[in-house]
Design a protein around this motif. Structure first.
Motif, PDB file in Angstrom:
ATOM      1  N   ARG A   1       0.826  -1.208   0.000  1.00 34.87           N
ATOM      2  CA  ARG A   1       0.000   0.000   0.000  1.00 34.87           C
ATOM      3  C   ARG A   1       0.862   1.260   0.000  1.00 34.87           C
ATOM      4  O   ARG A   1       0.585   2.219  -0.725  1.00 34.87           O
ATOM      5  N   LEU A   2       1.914   1.255   0.816  1.00 38.04           N
ATOM      6  CA  LEU A   2       2.794   2.418   0.869  1.00 38.04           C
ATOM      7  C   LEU A   2       3.588   2.572  -0.427  1.00 38.04           C
ATOM      8  O   LEU A   2       3.784   3.690  -0.919  1.00 38.04           O
ATOM      9  N   TRP A   3       4.050   1.441  -0.972  1.00 41.29           N
ATOM     10  CA  TRP A   3       4.779   1.489  -2.241  1.00 41.29           C
ATOM     11  C   TRP A   3       3.885   2.058  -3.346  1.00 41.29           C
ATOM     12  O   TRP A   3       4.321   2.899  -4.146  1.00 41.29           O
ATOM     13  N   ARG A   4       2.644   1.609  -3.418  1.00 39.98           N
ATOM     14  CA  ARG A   4       1.708   2.049  -4.448  1.00 39.98           C
ATOM     15  C   ARG A   4       1.441   3.548  -4.339  1.00 39.98           C
ATOM     16  O   ARG A   4       1.444   4.268  -5.340  1.00 39.98           O
TER      17      ARG A   4
ATOM     18  N   GLN B   1      -7.614  13.134   3.169  1.00 39.27           N
ATOM     19  CA  GLN B   1      -6.196  13.244   3.466  1.00 39.27           C
ATOM     20  C   GLN B   1      -5.906  12.781   4.889  1.00 39.27           C
ATOM     21  O   GLN B   1      -4.902  12.093   5.137  1.00 39.27           O
ATOM     22  N   CYS B   2      -6.788  13.122   5.820  1.00 38.66           N
ATOM     23  CA  CYS B   2      -6.621  12.661   7.205  1.00 38.66           C
ATOM     24  C   CYS B   2      -6.668  11.141   7.277  1.00 38.66           C
ATOM     25  O   CYS B   2      -5.831  10.506   7.936  1.00 38.66           O
ATOM     26  N   ASP B   3      -7.650  10.547   6.606  1.00 37.57           N
ATOM     27  CA  ASP B   3      -7.777   9.085   6.614  1.00 37.57           C
ATOM     28  C   ASP B   3      -6.539   8.427   6.022  1.00 37.57           C
ATOM     29  O   ASP B   3      -6.050   7.410   6.540  1.00 37.57           O
ATOM     30  N   THR B   4      -6.016   8.999   4.937  1.00 40.99           N
ATOM     31  CA  THR B   4      -4.821   8.445   4.299  1.00 40.99           C
ATOM     32  C   THR B   4      -3.622   8.504   5.222  1.00 40.99           C
ATOM     33  O   THR B   4      -2.876   7.522   5.365  1.00 40.99           O
ATOM     34  N   VAL B   5      -3.431   9.645   5.864  1.00 40.02           N
ATOM     35  CA  VAL B   5      -2.277   9.814   6.747  1.00 40.02           C
ATOM     36  C   VAL B   5      -2.358   8.873   7.943  1.00 40.02           C
ATOM     37  O   VAL B   5      -1.354   8.259   8.338  1.00 40.02           O
ATOM     38  N   VAL B   6      -3.534   8.729   8.524  1.00 40.72           N
ATOM     39  CA  VAL B   6      -3.674   7.832   9.674  1.00 40.72           C
ATOM     40  C   VAL B   6      -3.509   6.377   9.234  1.00 40.72           C
ATOM     41  O   VAL B   6      -2.866   5.578   9.936  1.00 40.72           O
TER      42      VAL B   6
ATOM     43  N   ASP C   1      -1.686   5.380   6.715  1.00 39.95           N
ATOM     44  CA  ASP C   1      -0.245   5.244   6.495  1.00 39.95           C
ATOM     45  C   ASP C   1       0.494   5.035   7.812  1.00 39.95           C
ATOM     46  O   ASP C   1       1.438   4.233   7.894  1.00 39.95           O
ATOM     47  N   THR C   2       0.062   5.760   8.833  1.00 35.38           N
ATOM     48  CA  THR C   2       0.701   5.626  10.148  1.00 35.38           C
ATOM     49  C   THR C   2       0.626   4.181  10.640  1.00 35.38           C
ATOM     50  O   THR C   2       1.629   3.619  11.093  1.00 35.38           O
ATOM     51  N   PHE C   3      -0.549   3.575  10.528  1.00 37.61           N
ATOM     52  CA  PHE C   3      -0.695   2.200  11.013  1.00 37.61           C
ATOM     53  C   PHE C   3       0.013   1.199  10.104  1.00 37.61           C
ATOM     54  O   PHE C   3       0.482   0.156  10.584  1.00 37.61           O
TER      55      PHE C   3
ATOM     56  N   ARG D   1       2.999  11.640  14.314  1.00 36.77           N
ATOM     57  CA  ARG D   1       3.368  13.054  14.190  1.00 36.77           C
ATOM     58  C   ARG D   1       4.208  13.300  12.941  1.00 36.77           C
ATOM     59  O   ARG D   1       3.984  14.254  12.188  1.00 36.77           O
ATOM     60  N   ALA D   2       5.203  12.435  12.719  1.00 40.89           N
ATOM     61  CA  ALA D   2       6.055  12.597  11.545  1.00 40.89           C
ATOM     62  C   ALA D   2       5.241  12.475  10.258  1.00 40.89           C
ATOM     63  O   ALA D   2       5.466  13.221   9.290  1.00 40.89           O
ATOM     64  N   THR D   3       4.277  11.554  10.239  1.00 35.77           N
ATOM     65  CA  THR D   3       3.459  11.343   9.048  1.00 35.77           C
ATOM     66  C   THR D   3       2.538  12.534   8.805  1.00 35.77           C
ATOM     67  O   THR D   3       2.378  12.995   7.672  1.00 35.77           O
TER      68      THR D   3
END
Length: 278
Positions: free
Chosen positions: A69-72, A129-134, A136-138, A163-165
């Motif tokens: 998912r992160l690579w994509r 964007q919030c959903d994507t960042v959270v 990504d965090t998990f 926080r970094a994400t």
């Protein structure tokens, strides 16, 4: 290299360094030149195809579902077309559909995800964007879960990842995160009806958030959670992995700083001197 690229590359690099394998070992196992693997781990050269990343993930014992998912996402950030993404991952894509995170990771996510989303909403522009960042965090946490569990405090480790994400996607001004959008989402503003009152409140709130952005990172997080998200000080301590006394101290220091900026007290000595001379 964009933030999405770093999101999967840094855990992969860390897994490689901890694996005990050499570039020569990986080169033999994944049938790729050492120079190409070195480029990939340094984040240089062309953006790598998924089949290469998947082969490395197997050797480095990394969970491939969050990695994919992160690579994509990073591929699209690197302006790769959807056709390129699908073509470069078609041989291994099916393997990413049947994987679940560890049970304790899922339990942790259930405990903190709601507050993580509220925190992200203060800084980011829209719900997607919030959903994507959270998410990504998990995913990042899943890739680093063993390291998170081995850290002094898993909650603190996870918060640093969140926080970094969030900050990687947050607009910054003079090196500090912008909080202006939050000014228009407060309950106080939405309850105002008079235009003049509303404009005055907007100006005051923008001034407050500009001052808040100058707080040290930990004090800023405490104030965002306490004053903008409505989280209790006990729950803030739990989320951040900090002692309750530290959270309360951070809040006191932050309030004192904001008061000194927004409501500066006249210099007593100067006032007395002016009184004498007059």
């Amino acid at each position: 290299m964009g933030s999405a690229h770093r999101a999967w590359l840094e855990p992969m690099r860390e897994n490689y360094l901890n694996s005990g394998l050499t570039l020569s070992d990986l080169s033999v196992r994944v049938c790729l030149a050492k120079s190409k693997i070195s480029e990939l781990l340094r984040g240089t050269g062309l953006y790598p195809r998924w089949e290469i990343i998947f082969s490395l993930s197997v050797e480095l014992k990394m969970p491939y579902a969050p990695l994919y998912r992160l690579w994509r996402q990073a591929a699209f950030e690197a302006h790769k077309s959807r056709e390129w993404v699908e073509r470069s991952s078609e041989r291994a894509a099916l393997t990413t559909t049947h994987a679940a995170p560890p049970l304790d990771h899922r339990a942790f996510r259930e405990l903190v995800e709601y507050d993580y989303i509220h925190y992200a909403q203060v800084f980011l522009l829209d719900a997607d964007q919030c959903d994507t960042v959270v998410s990504d965090t998990f995913d990042i946490l899943w890739l680093c879960w063993n390291e998170a569990l081995a850290s002094p405090d898993t909650r603190r480790y996870a918060w640093h990842v969140l926080r970094a994400t969030v900050m990687s996607r947050t607009p910054h001004l003079d090196g500090r995160p912008e909080l202006g959008r939050a000014a228009f989402d407060t309950v106080a503003l939405s309850s105002l009806s008079a235009d003049a009152d509303r404009m005055e409140q907007v100006a005051e709130t923008l001034e407050l958030f500009t001052a808040m952005s100058r707080l040290p990172d930990q004090q800023l997080d405490v104030m965002v959670l306490r004053r903008l998200c409505g989280v209790t000080d006990e729950d803030v301590a739990t989320l951040l992995g900090l002692p309750l006394a530290t959270v309360r101290s951070d809040e006191r220091h932050a309030v004192h700083f904001l008061e000194s900026v927004l409501c500066p007290q006249p210099d007593t000595e100067q006032t007395e001197t002016e009184g004498i001379t007059s």
